[in-house]
Motif scaffolding. Structure first.
Motif, PDB file in Angstrom:
ATOM      1  N   PHE A 177     -28.721   5.444  -2.269  1.00 21.07           N
ATOM      2  CA  PHE A 177     -28.627   4.045  -2.667  1.00 21.07           C
ATOM      3  C   PHE A 177     -29.812   3.313  -2.291  1.00 21.07           C
ATOM      4  O   PHE A 177     -30.325   2.508  -3.368  1.00 21.07           O
ATOM      5  CB  PHE A 177     -27.401   3.740  -2.527  1.00 21.07           C
ATOM      6  CG  PHE A 177     -26.212   4.255  -3.472  1.00 21.07           C
ATOM      7  CD1 PHE A 177     -25.961   3.800  -4.883  1.00 21.07           C
ATOM      8  CD2 PHE A 177     -25.317   5.108  -3.146  1.00 21.07           C
ATOM      9  CE1 PHE A 177     -25.035   4.198  -5.631  1.00 21.07           C
ATOM     10  CE2 PHE A 177     -24.258   5.435  -3.940  1.00 21.07           C
ATOM     11  CZ  PHE A 177     -24.128   4.842  -5.283  1.00 21.07           C
ATOM     12  N   PHE A 178     -30.018   3.315  -1.149  1.00 26.05           N
ATOM     13  CA  PHE A 178     -30.946   2.178  -0.686  1.00 26.05           C
ATOM     14  C   PHE A 178     -32.341   2.781  -0.291  1.00 26.05           C
ATOM     15  O   PHE A 178     -33.336   1.909  -0.187  1.00 26.05           O
ATOM     16  CB  PHE A 178     -30.477   1.717   0.773  1.00 26.05           C
ATOM     17  CG  PHE A 178     -29.022   1.213   0.627  1.00 26.05           C
ATOM     18  CD1 PHE A 178     -28.776   0.082  -0.601  1.00 26.05           C
ATOM     19  CD2 PHE A 178     -27.840   1.734   1.045  1.00 26.05           C
ATOM     20  CE1 PHE A 178     -27.600  -0.360  -0.555  1.00 26.05           C
ATOM     21  CE2 PHE A 178     -26.722   1.340   0.695  1.00 26.05           C
ATOM     22  CZ  PHE A 178     -26.587   0.264  -0.006  1.00 26.05           C
ATOM     23  N   GLU A 179     -32.926   3.927  -0.254  1.00 24.92           N
ATOM     24  CA  GLU A 179     -33.924   4.541   0.078  1.00 24.92           C
ATOM     25  C   GLU A 179     -34.670   5.266  -1.080  1.00 24.92           C
ATOM     26  O   GLU A 179     -35.692   6.187  -1.092  1.00 24.92           O
ATOM     27  CB  GLU A 179     -34.120   5.340   1.280  1.00 24.92           C
ATOM     28  CG  GLU A 179     -33.831   4.551   2.536  1.00 24.92           C
ATOM     29  CD  GLU A 179     -33.846   5.362   3.753  1.00 24.92           C
ATOM     30  OE1 GLU A 179     -34.433   6.437   3.543  1.00 24.92           O
ATOM     31  OE2 GLU A 179     -32.947   4.839   4.771  1.00 24.92           O
ATOM     32  N   SER A 180     -34.115   5.406  -2.294  1.00 23.10           N
ATOM     33  CA  SER A 180     -34.594   5.985  -3.509  1.00 23.10           C
ATOM     34  C   SER A 180     -34.538   4.961  -4.646  1.00 23.10           C
ATOM     35  O   SER A 180     -33.941   3.980  -4.741  1.00 23.10           O
ATOM     36  CB  SER A 180     -33.772   7.382  -3.803  1.00 23.10           C
ATOM     37  OG  SER A 180     -32.623   7.086  -4.270  1.00 23.10           O
ATOM     38  N   ASN A 181     -34.918   5.664  -5.757  1.00 19.96           N
ATOM     39  CA  ASN A 181     -34.843   4.802  -7.149  1.00 19.96           C
ATOM     40  C   ASN A 181     -33.402   5.291  -7.955  1.00 19.96           C
ATOM     41  O   ASN A 181     -33.355   4.774  -8.992  1.00 19.96           O
ATOM     42  CB  ASN A 181     -35.918   5.275  -7.989  1.00 19.96           C
ATOM     43  CG  ASN A 181     -37.174   4.820  -7.834  1.00 19.96           C
ATOM     44  OD1 ASN A 181     -37.301   3.647  -7.547  1.00 19.96           O
ATOM     45  ND2 ASN A 181     -38.296   5.432  -7.517  1.00 19.96           N
ATOM     46  N   MET A 182     -32.420   6.036  -6.856  1.00 21.19           N
ATOM     47  CA  MET A 182     -31.197   6.212  -7.628  1.00 21.19           C
ATOM     48  C   MET A 182     -30.407   5.153  -8.369  1.00 21.19           C
ATOM     49  O   MET A 182     -30.051   5.300  -9.476  1.00 21.19           O
ATOM     50  CB  MET A 182     -30.154   6.924  -6.665  1.00 21.19           C
ATOM     51  CG  MET A 182     -29.028   7.312  -7.254  1.00 21.19           C
ATOM     52  SD  MET A 182     -29.364   8.786  -8.745  1.00 21.19           S
ATOM     53  CE  MET A 182     -29.971  10.066  -7.684  1.00 21.19           C
ATOM     54  N   PRO A 183     -30.503   3.796  -8.050  1.00 23.97           N
ATOM     55  CA  PRO A 183     -29.838   2.772  -8.682  1.00 23.97           C
ATOM     56  C   PRO A 183     -30.434   2.351 -10.011  1.00 23.97           C
ATOM     57  O   PRO A 183     -29.811   2.192 -10.905  1.00 23.97           O
ATOM     58  CB  PRO A 183     -29.694   1.588  -7.665  1.00 23.97           C
ATOM     59  CG  PRO A 183     -30.061   2.289  -6.269  1.00 23.97           C
ATOM     60  CD  PRO A 183     -30.559   3.370  -6.646  1.00 23.97           C
ATOM     61  N   ARG A 184     -31.818   2.731 -10.114  1.00 22.97           N
ATOM     62  CA  ARG A 184     -32.611   2.323 -11.134  1.00 22.97           C
ATOM     63  C   ARG A 184     -32.315   3.282 -12.113  1.00 22.97           C
ATOM     64  O   ARG A 184     -32.210   2.859 -13.516  1.00 22.97           O
ATOM     65  CB  ARG A 184     -33.883   2.452 -10.875  1.00 22.97           C
ATOM     66  CG  ARG A 184     -34.818   1.676 -11.882  1.00 22.97           C
ATOM     67  CD  ARG A 184     -36.230   1.393 -11.441  1.00 22.97           C
ATOM     68  NE  ARG A 184     -37.143   0.852 -12.576  1.00 22.97           N
ATOM     69  CZ  ARG A 184     -38.421   0.441 -12.397  1.00 22.97           C
ATOM     70  NH1 ARG A 184     -38.869   0.883 -11.091  1.00 22.97           N
ATOM     71  NH2 ARG A 184     -39.110   0.036 -13.546  1.00 22.97           N
ATOM     72  N   TYR A 185     -32.184   4.638 -11.610  1.00 27.22           N
ATOM     73  CA  TYR A 185     -31.906   5.728 -12.673  1.00 27.22           C
ATOM     74  C   TYR A 185     -30.628   5.608 -13.393  1.00 27.22           C
ATOM     75  O   TYR A 185     -30.241   5.642 -14.636  1.00 27.22           O
ATOM     76  CB  TYR A 185     -32.093   6.987 -12.028  1.00 27.22           C
ATOM     77  CG  TYR A 185     -33.288   7.601 -11.482  1.00 27.22           C
ATOM     78  CD1 TYR A 185     -34.462   7.420 -12.534  1.00 27.22           C
ATOM     79  CD2 TYR A 185     -33.707   7.827 -10.292  1.00 27.22           C
ATOM     80  CE1 TYR A 185     -35.645   7.923 -12.460  1.00 27.22           C
ATOM     81  CE2 TYR A 185     -34.950   8.154 -10.218  1.00 27.22           C
ATOM     82  CZ  TYR A 185     -36.073   8.240 -10.942  1.00 27.22           C
ATOM     83  OH  TYR A 185     -37.453   8.588 -10.515  1.00 27.22           O
ATOM     84  N   LEU A 186     -29.646   5.139 -12.448  1.00 26.23           N
ATOM     85  CA  LEU A 186     -28.224   4.894 -12.945  1.00 26.23           C
ATOM     86  C   LEU A 186     -28.133   3.879 -14.063  1.00 26.23           C
ATOM     87  O   LEU A 186     -27.431   4.059 -15.218  1.00 26.23           O
ATOM     88  CB  LEU A 186     -27.229   4.692 -11.871  1.00 26.23           C
ATOM     89  CG  LEU A 186     -26.981   5.668 -10.884  1.00 26.23           C
ATOM     90  CD1 LEU A 186     -26.260   5.256  -9.578  1.00 26.23           C
ATOM     91  CD2 LEU A 186     -25.988   6.786 -11.644  1.00 26.23           C
TER      92      LEU A 186
END
Length: 282
Positions: free
Chosen positions: A68-77
């Protein structure tokens, strides 16, 4: 012709059934359980070959925190939401109108148009990869959320129209005739007579299309690249590199990506089951 109900079978078969059902369910859930197990393992377990054993330490907070905090996962979601929600709205809206026209009106070429809608469902989507990609490039829609939304709407409308047209044809036609006798306009009949009766079907179709689009990987890879437009299914590959694959982070990202369709199904479960079984019993 029909299978014998379990309650009317022998006691031996009833006990066997009660044992087999949980066992088969456990086997079916094994891949998901394995991913959940991987998502709480430290990276050292993969280096040391501890793939299927008990984690040497439970690093769930660390792994999910990195996702959640060290990747682009929130943006992908967020990209997935911006792609999936407009697709569901567009495909369902178009299919409602097309299904109403094909299910209520009798005109020359009705079946031909209906078959054209259905025909797209029989085309293997892999053979469309090159022409669809070239089309999005020529229209400056490649690597954009808009291009992916438009393509998904076009591709899903055929199945949705088949679903809606058959549902509308099962509705009581005297309701529509009574509305026409009262002098109600056709668009008002659609909005105020037919559409309210289609709520179970709308809920069932929305859940199905939401799941299809959210879980799509093929077109997400073909038509997008990078975090600006890629949905979460393609974004999980960010945890892979040329010489190293972070399987623990990829597993944690997969669990996170799977949650929205599951949550939506449980929220809409009542309407979903009603939509699929409506008309099964008279």
């Amino acid at each position: 012709m029909f299978p014998t109900p379990i309650a009317k079978t022998s006691r031996t078969w009833q006990i066997s059934y009660q044992i087999l059902v949980p066992l088969v369910m456990l086997i079916w859930l094994l891949p998901l359980l394995a991913v959940a197990n991987f998502s709480v393992k430290p990276e050292a377990d993969f280096v040391n070959g501890n793939y299927w054993g008990i984690p040497s330490s439970f690093d769930a907070i660390s792994n999910y925190g990195k996702v959640f905090f060290e990747s682009n996962m929130p943006r992908y979601l967020f990209n997935s939401l911006l792609i999936t929600i407009p697709t569901v709205i567009g495909a369902v809206a178009l299919s409602c109108m097309a299904g109403f026209a094909l299910g209520v009106y009798k005109f020359k070429g009705n079946l031909l148009i209906f078959f054209i809608f259905i025909a797209g469902n029989f085309v293997p989507f892999q053979i469309l990869m090159v022409p669809v990609r070239d089309l999005t490039v020529s229209m400056n829609l490649y690597d954009t959320k808009t291009g992916l939304v438009l393509f998904h709407i076009a591709f899903q409308t055929g199945f949705c129209t088949l679903f809606m047209r058959n549902f509308i044809r099962a509705l009581p036609f005297p309701l529509i005739e009574a509305a026409r006798v009262e002098g109600i306009a056709e668009w008002r009949i659609f909005l105020y007579v037919v559409l309210p009766l289609m709520k179970p079907a709308l809920a069932a179709l929305a859940v199905l299309i939401f799941t299809f689009i959210w879980n799509d990987y093929f077109w997400a890879v073909v038509l997008t690249q990078g975090p600006d437009a890629q949905p979460v299914t393609a974004g999980i590959t960010e945890f892979n590199s040329q010489f190293r694959a972070a399987y623990h982070l990829m597993s944690a990202g997969s669990i996170v990506a799977a949650l929205p369709p599951v949550i939506m199904f449980f929220l809409m479960q009542k309407h979903f089951i009603a939509g699929l079984t409506l008309g099964a019993v008279k």
